[in-house]
Write an enzyme that holds these catalytic residues in place. Structure first.
Site, PDB file in Angstrom:
ATOM      1  N   ARG A 230       0.851  -1.185   0.000  1.00  0.00           N
ATOM      2  CA  ARG A 230       0.000   0.000   0.000  1.00  0.00           C
ATOM      3  C   ARG A 230       0.886   1.234   0.000  1.00  0.00           C
ATOM      4  NH1 ARG A 230      -3.215  -3.137  -1.414  1.00  0.00           N
ATOM      5  NH2 ARG A 230      -5.287  -3.601  -0.514  1.00  0.00           N
ATOM      6  N   GLU A 259      -3.022   7.461  -4.647  1.00  0.00           N
ATOM      7  CA  GLU A 259      -3.325   6.988  -6.003  1.00  0.00           C
ATOM      8  C   GLU A 259      -4.827   7.075  -6.257  1.00  0.00           C
ATOM      9  OE1 GLU A 259      -3.697   2.210  -5.614  1.00  0.00           O
ATOM     10  OE2 GLU A 259      -1.699   2.982  -5.138  1.00  0.00           O
ATOM     11  N   HIS A 277      -0.975  -0.100  -9.714  1.00  0.00           N
ATOM     12  CA  HIS A 277      -1.613  -1.000  -8.746  1.00  0.00           C
ATOM     13  C   HIS A 277      -2.169  -2.239  -9.459  1.00  0.00           C
ATOM     14  CE1 HIS A 277      -3.706  -1.019  -4.562  1.00  0.00           C
ATOM     15  NE2 HIS A 277      -3.411  -2.249  -4.955  1.00  0.00           N
TER      16      HIS A 277
END
Length: 313
Positions: A230, A259, A277
């Site tokens: 993360r 993000e 991601h």
């Protein structure tokens, strides 16, 4: 009668027919606007939500869905699902530990190699008509540090040790002597003993900025940081400064705090590799996570215990 299901993540779009074949009526709302609209229009009827850790599910949204019984996070993370609000309303929360671990570990090694060997820069140079070489360190035999030795961390460790002959150390909430890897008592100590530091710990308040300026300083000018966990685990401003000043050699990031908004200063650096991601988004991983979600959902509505509940506290 089909069960109304609110789907908040885009990656499962191709699986909606399979999900609906299992008795669910999918309300697909993967954007902020469509999510808000779907809750306004269908909130009173929704009984199940499919989300993920970064996308989350908030207390006020649960309050707008009075029939909600179960919230399922597609991956292992659940940091932005309000567990206290769910518990207060008797909402079951599940997640997907291990379902995408292989894909994420593969991606971690790809980022590690890409950052070390400067693969994106070399590719761009060739496409521009250049044929000059790019220098980068070899990975084999180096020191691999893993921040968080859960299912994904163990998969990364195996790749490093068995595939590249790396010595492996780790820092984790729990010591895992059965792993055979060297335990360090702090992220800073681990970084100081690593050539490549891979972040594989859960997100949330407990791990926010676990990788700070001091950890990056300990990693040093020949060290590389890889984050497939993360973005919140890494102090982004400290990382940008360390990369810009060459106080670390480079980074490979699949996640960034805030993000999908990526700081311009990070994008402009030439010693960082960025992916959106996507570490857990292989076809195999998405299939496995959707299958686990469906097993949890059908168990719940069939009156059986769910397979992978989030353990509170």
């Amino acid at each position: 009668m089909t069960i109304p299901l609110l789907v908040l993540i885009e990656s499962v779009q191709d699986y909606l027919p399979e999900i609906e074949a299992r008795g669910f009526r999918a309300i697909f709302a993967p954007t902020a606007d469509s999510r808000a609209q779907a809750i306004r229009d269908h909130g009173p009827e929704i009984r199940i939500v499919l989300t993920r850790g970064a996308t989350g599910l908030h207390a006020q949204e649960m309050a707008a869905m009075p029939k909600l019984e179960i919230a399922c996070s597609l991956g292992v993370g659940y940091e932005n699902i309000d567990l206290a609000a769910a518990a207060e309303r008797g909402i079951v929360v599940t997640h997907g530990p291990g379902a995408n671990a292989v894909s994420v570990a593969d991606h971690a090694m790809a980022l590690l190699l890409g950052a070390a060997r400067r693969l994106p820069q070399a590719d761009a140079s060739v496409r521009q008509g250049n044929w000059s070489g790019f220098m980068g360190p070899q990975v084999t035999g180096k020191r691999l540090g893993i921040l968080g030795l859960g299912t994904i961390g163990l998969e990364i460790a195996r790749r490093g040790a068995n595939g590249f002959g790396m010595s492996v150390g780790y820092y984790s909430r729990s010591v895992r002597p059965e792993s055979g890897y060297a335990y360090f008592d702090s992220p800073r100590a681990l970084a100081a003993a690593s050539d490549f530091l891979v972040v594989a710990t859960p997100g949330g308040t407990d791990t926010r900025h676990l990788v700070d300026a001091q950890v990056l300083e300990a990693l040093g000018p020949e060290g590389y940081l890889v984050n497939i966990a993360r973005g919140s685990v890494v102090d982004t401003q400290a990382l940008i400064a360390a990369l810009a000043e060459r106080r670390i050699a480079g980074a490979g990031l699949d996640v960034v705090d805030g993000e999908p908004d990526v700081p311009k200063a990070l994008i402009e650096l030439d010693n960082v590799v960025l992916t959106p991601h996507s570490a857990g988004r292989s076809p195999e991983a998405v299939h496995a996570t959707v299958a686990l979600f469906l097993d949890n959902a059908t168990a719940h509505f069939g009156g059986r215990p769910v397979l992978t509940p989030v353990r509170r506290g």
